[in-house]
Write a protein that holds these residues in place. Structure first.
Motif, mmCIF file in Angstrom:
data_model
loop_
_atom_site.group_PDB
_atom_site.id
_atom_site.type_symbol
_atom_site.label_atom_id
_atom_site.label_comp_id
_atom_site.label_asym_id
_atom_site.label_seq_id
_atom_site.Cartn_x
_atom_site.Cartn_y
_atom_site.Cartn_z
ATOM 1 N N LEU A 80 0.829 -1.208 0.000
ATOM 2 C CA LEU A 80 0.000 0.000 0.000
ATOM 3 C C LEU A 80 0.862 1.256 0.000
ATOM 4 O O LEU A 80 0.571 2.230 -0.705
ATOM 5 C CB LEU A 80 -0.930 -0.008 1.211
ATOM 6 C CG LEU A 80 -1.922 1.155 1.326
ATOM 7 C CD1 LEU A 80 -2.898 1.126 0.161
ATOM 8 C CD2 LEU A 80 -2.675 1.091 2.647
ATOM 9 N N ALA A 81 1.968 1.210 0.792
ATOM 10 C CA ALA A 81 2.870 2.377 0.834
ATOM 11 C C ALA A 81 3.548 2.590 -0.516
ATOM 12 O O ALA A 81 3.657 3.733 -0.997
ATOM 13 C CB ALA A 81 3.914 2.181 1.929
ATOM 14 N N LEU A 82 4.007 1.491 -1.141
ATOM 15 C CA LEU A 82 4.631 1.628 -2.458
ATOM 16 C C LEU A 82 3.632 2.133 -3.491
ATOM 17 O O LEU A 82 3.953 2.996 -4.320
ATOM 18 C CB LEU A 82 5.212 0.277 -2.892
ATOM 19 C CG LEU A 82 6.396 -0.242 -2.059
ATOM 20 C CD1 LEU A 82 6.805 -1.626 -2.533
ATOM 21 C CD2 LEU A 82 7.571 0.719 -2.147
ATOM 22 N N ALA A 83 2.414 1.573 -3.424
ATOM 23 C CA ALA A 83 1.386 2.046 -4.351
ATOM 24 C C ALA A 83 1.075 3.519 -4.102
ATOM 25 O O ALA A 83 0.889 4.309 -5.049
ATOM 26 C CB ALA A 83 0.126 1.204 -4.199
ATOM 27 N N GLY A 84 1.025 3.887 -2.793
ATOM 28 C CA GLY A 84 0.771 5.292 -2.481
ATOM 29 C C GLY A 84 1.877 6.198 -2.987
ATOM 30 O O GLY A 84 1.613 7.275 -3.545
ATOM 31 N N ALA A 85 3.149 5.770 -2.796
ATOM 32 C CA ALA A 85 4.264 6.581 -3.294
ATOM 33 C C ALA A 85 4.209 6.716 -4.802
ATOM 34 O O ALA A 85 4.439 7.799 -5.366
ATOM 35 C CB ALA A 85 5.586 5.944 -2.855
ATOM 36 N N GLY A 86 3.879 5.583 -5.469
ATOM 37 C CA GLY A 86 3.764 5.660 -6.928
ATOM 38 C C GLY A 86 2.641 6.575 -7.358
ATOM 39 O O GLY A 86 2.789 7.361 -8.306
ATOM 40 N N LEU A 87 1.511 6.476 -6.652
ATOM 41 C CA LEU A 87 0.380 7.339 -6.990
ATOM 42 C C LEU A 87 0.708 8.804 -6.733
ATOM 43 O O LEU A 87 0.349 9.685 -7.531
ATOM 44 C CB LEU A 87 -0.850 6.912 -6.177
ATOM 45 C CG LEU A 87 -2.137 7.704 -6.431
ATOM 46 C CD1 LEU A 87 -2.551 7.597 -7.892
ATOM 47 C CD2 LEU A 87 -3.260 7.206 -5.527
ATOM 48 N N ILE A 88 1.407 9.077 -5.612
ATOM 49 C CA ILE A 88 1.797 10.455 -5.320
ATOM 50 C C ILE A 88 2.738 10.980 -6.400
ATOM 51 O O ILE A 88 2.581 12.109 -6.884
ATOM 52 C CB ILE A 88 2.455 10.528 -3.931
ATOM 53 C CG1 ILE A 88 1.422 10.291 -2.830
ATOM 54 C CG2 ILE A 88 3.151 11.868 -3.721
ATOM 55 C CD1 ILE A 88 2.018 10.184 -1.438
ATOM 56 N N ALA A 89 3.728 10.142 -6.783
ATOM 57 C CA ALA A 89 4.667 10.578 -7.823
ATOM 58 C C ALA A 89 3.950 10.813 -9.140
ATOM 59 O O ALA A 89 4.194 11.809 -9.833
ATOM 60 C CB ALA A 89 5.768 9.524 -7.991
ATOM 61 N N LEU A 90 3.050 9.890 -9.515
ATOM 62 C CA LEU A 90 2.310 10.035 -10.771
ATOM 63 C C LEU A 90 1.418 11.267 -10.730
ATOM 64 O O LEU A 90 1.355 12.041 -11.707
ATOM 65 C CB LEU A 90 1.481 8.775 -11.026
ATOM 66 C CG LEU A 90 0.634 8.776 -12.308
ATOM 67 C CD1 LEU A 90 1.524 8.907 -13.531
ATOM 68 C CD2 LEU A 90 -0.212 7.515 -12.383
ATOM 69 N N THR A 91 0.730 11.458 -9.600
ATOM 70 C CA THR A 91 -0.149 12.627 -9.479
ATOM 71 C C THR A 91 0.652 13.925 -9.542
ATOM 72 O O THR A 91 0.272 14.883 -10.230
ATOM 73 C CB THR A 91 -0.931 12.557 -8.154
ATOM 74 O OG1 THR A 91 -1.647 11.320 -8.091
ATOM 75 C CG2 THR A 91 -1.904 13.716 -8.046
ATOM 76 N N THR A 92 1.781 13.948 -8.820
ATOM 77 C CA THR A 92 2.621 15.143 -8.830
ATOM 78 C C THR A 92 3.156 15.432 -10.220
ATOM 79 O O THR A 92 3.126 16.586 -10.692
ATOM 80 C CB THR A 92 3.785 14.963 -7.841
ATOM 81 O OG1 THR A 92 3.274 14.727 -6.530
ATOM 82 C CG2 THR A 92 4.664 16.203 -7.814
#
Length: 537
Positions: free
Chosen positions: A213-225
């Protein structure tokens, strides 16, 4: 001190990262806690179901008065019985199993399958194995005194982590038959039942899920940013850079610069407004250049006329001063002759008035003549290596009689002989003018100091008086021509021609030097002359 400034796009990027990271980070952390809570809720529900099933099994055994189990069977092994209730049959000898013994055997079977285990705990058990530990003792006390209906904890052992769930067991009729003499009453809490569920695999799985979940969240944050930053650059930063480039070109004078932003929004409207402004600026510049050209032509014509008039003025003053010298010289000779021949007191008084005004007129004509020559750059300089200290002392001796009339003392300070390449006569004229001004504007009984110093390049002469001083506004104009200040000294000398300091300035500048003044009103003034030791050719 320079200050480092971030560009707008980096400010937006940092803002996006801060907002997105904070928002999604909080969401993912909350989701992690929720997953962990849900997992624990599932474990609790599973423990409740298991313990309820065990209690029902015990209730069935209790309602049946126990169950008869073949003593030599595998199911009867390793179970300690406290009552020798046996029944012999043709098929073998049977032992009566109480609810406690059945519970013990079920726990052994579940533990063998590595599923779960459970145990009984009583405050006064018949079986020593059912003695409660610290947690179970506290739970029993809560059941008895606080009316609690459950207790649980997470217990970590060297090989496994368990979830222990405990509920109270109430005494019924069958229990009282087995536990006679122990003081139990029907409905009282006779002990507790604990179930142990292994949760090590669950916790490992939960930790793995949280990591994913943390990795997915980091990826989502990076993609969103990244997505927001790209959109920001296309929608905001690129139009702003176009505006920046246009304003830079306009500031450099390119009023033909235009910006093209086909976004269909406020940026395009702002770009059209910028283009209109640039077009108007270009038209205004053309009009202004025409007017400046016309004004420059008119100023050039006026300047030529002024230069012609100034030349006529200079020629007139030069010719006039030159022509006046001859009759004035004759008048001076006549006055000198009359001074030697006239003896009557009344006539000599009139003769003294004539002589004084004639001297003033000669002084005025001399100033005009010197100024016109300096202004026309027609001075013939005679530079020689001279002793400046000796020159200063000589000028002080020449002006001493005038100073003595006002009881003014004059002191010369110098480290010794100081030499410089100067026009002796012209510098003497400057020193006489400055010292006489110091005497003129000083009060009776004061002191005038003349300091002479040098460095490797120049000689500095400072003339300090204790007179009325000069205001700050007048310090800015006293070296201009025809500027005069009111005298507080010899009133009979009048206000002067206003050319003395202008002549001094011209002479000092002709030497490549500098002249200036400092003053404190009411306390005195200091006039400085800086002369280079070598005059540049």
């Amino acid at each position: 001190m320079s200050t480092y400034r971030l560009s707008l796009q980096w400010k937006f990027l940092l803002s996006i990262v801060l907002v997105v990271f904070s928002t999604l980070g909080i969401i993912f952390v909350w989701a992690g806690f929720q997953n962990e809570k849900q997992a624990m809720d599932q474990v609790v529900n599973q423990a409740k179901i298991l313990i309820r099933q065990i209690i029902l099994t015990r209730q069935w055994v209790s309602d049946c008065g126990g169950v008869m189990v073949l003593r030599d069977s595998e199911g009867a092994a390793d179970v300690l019985g406290f009552y020798d209730d046996r029944m012999d049959t043709p098929r073998g000898s049977y032992q009566r199993f109480t609810p406690s013994m059945v519970t013990k055997k079920l726990s052994q079977y579940s533990l063998r399958e590595d599923l779960y285990r459970f145990r009984l705990a009583g405050s006064n058990p018949l079986n020593p194995e059912n003695r409660p530990d610290d947690f179970e003792s506290q739970a029993l006390a809560m059941f008895v005194h606080n009316g609690a209906t459950e207790a649980f904890r997470v217990k970590t052992e060297p090989d496994e982590t368990y979830f222990q769930y405990m509920v109270p067991l109430f005494v019924d009729k069958a229990c009282m038959e087995c536990h006679k003499g122990q003081g139990f009453s029907k409905g009282a809490i006779g002990g507790g039942l604990s179930v142990f569920l292994p949760i090590g695999k669950m916790k490992s799985s939960l930790a793995r899920d949280q990591l994913q979940l943390a990795l997915a969240g980091a990826g989502l944050i990076a993609l969103t940013t990244f997505t927001l930053f790209v959109l920001l650059r296309r929608v905001v930063i690129r139009p702003l850079n176009n505006f920046k480039e246009m304003t830079r070109r306009i500031s450099e004078g390119d009023l033909e610069a235009r910006v093209h932003i086909p976004t269909g929004d406020e940026f395009e409207q702002l770009g059209d407004a910028f283009n209109d402004m640039a077009a108007k600026l270009a038209r205004n510049r053309e009009i202004l250049e025409e007017r400046i050209g016309q004004a420059t032509h008119e100023l050039a014509e006026a300047n030529r006329e002024l230069q012609g008039l100034d030349k006529l003025k200079s020629d007139f003053l030069a010719n006039m001063s030159h022509e006046l010298r001859s009759p004035l010289t004759a008048l001076r000779g006549g006055v000198d002759y009359l001074k030697r021949t006239v003896s009557m007191p009344g006539n000599r008084d009139y003769l003294a008035i004539i002589d004084k005004n004639l001297s003033r007129l000669i002084y005025l004509v001399s100033d005009l003549f010197d100024f016109t020559k300096i202004e026309a750059n027609k001075v013939e300089w005679s530079f020689q290596r001279e002793n400046v200290t000796a020159l200063v002392q000589e000028v002080v001796e020449i002006t001493s009689p005038t100073a003595m009339e006002k009881y003014i003392s004059m002191n010369v300070t110098s480290p010794g002989d100081i030499f410089a390449k100067i026009d002796l006569e012209r510098i003497q004229q400057v020193l006489v003018n400055l010292i006489e001004n110091a005497i003129k504007f000083s009060d009776h009984g004061t002191e005038i100091g003349v300091d002479v110093s040098e460095n490797d390049e120049s000689v500095l002469i400072a003339i300090k008086d204790q007179g009325i001083g000069i205001s700050e506004d007048n310090l800015l104009v006293i070296f201009e021509k025809f500027r005069t200040l009111p005298s507080s000294g010899d009133r009979n000398k009048g206000a002067g021609t206003g050319l003395g300091l202008a002549i001094c300035k011209g002479i000092i500048q002709g030497h490549g030097g500098k002249i200036w003044a400092e003053s404190t009103p009411g306390k005195g003034s200091i006039f400085y002359c800086s002369l280079p030791k070598k005059v540049s050719s």
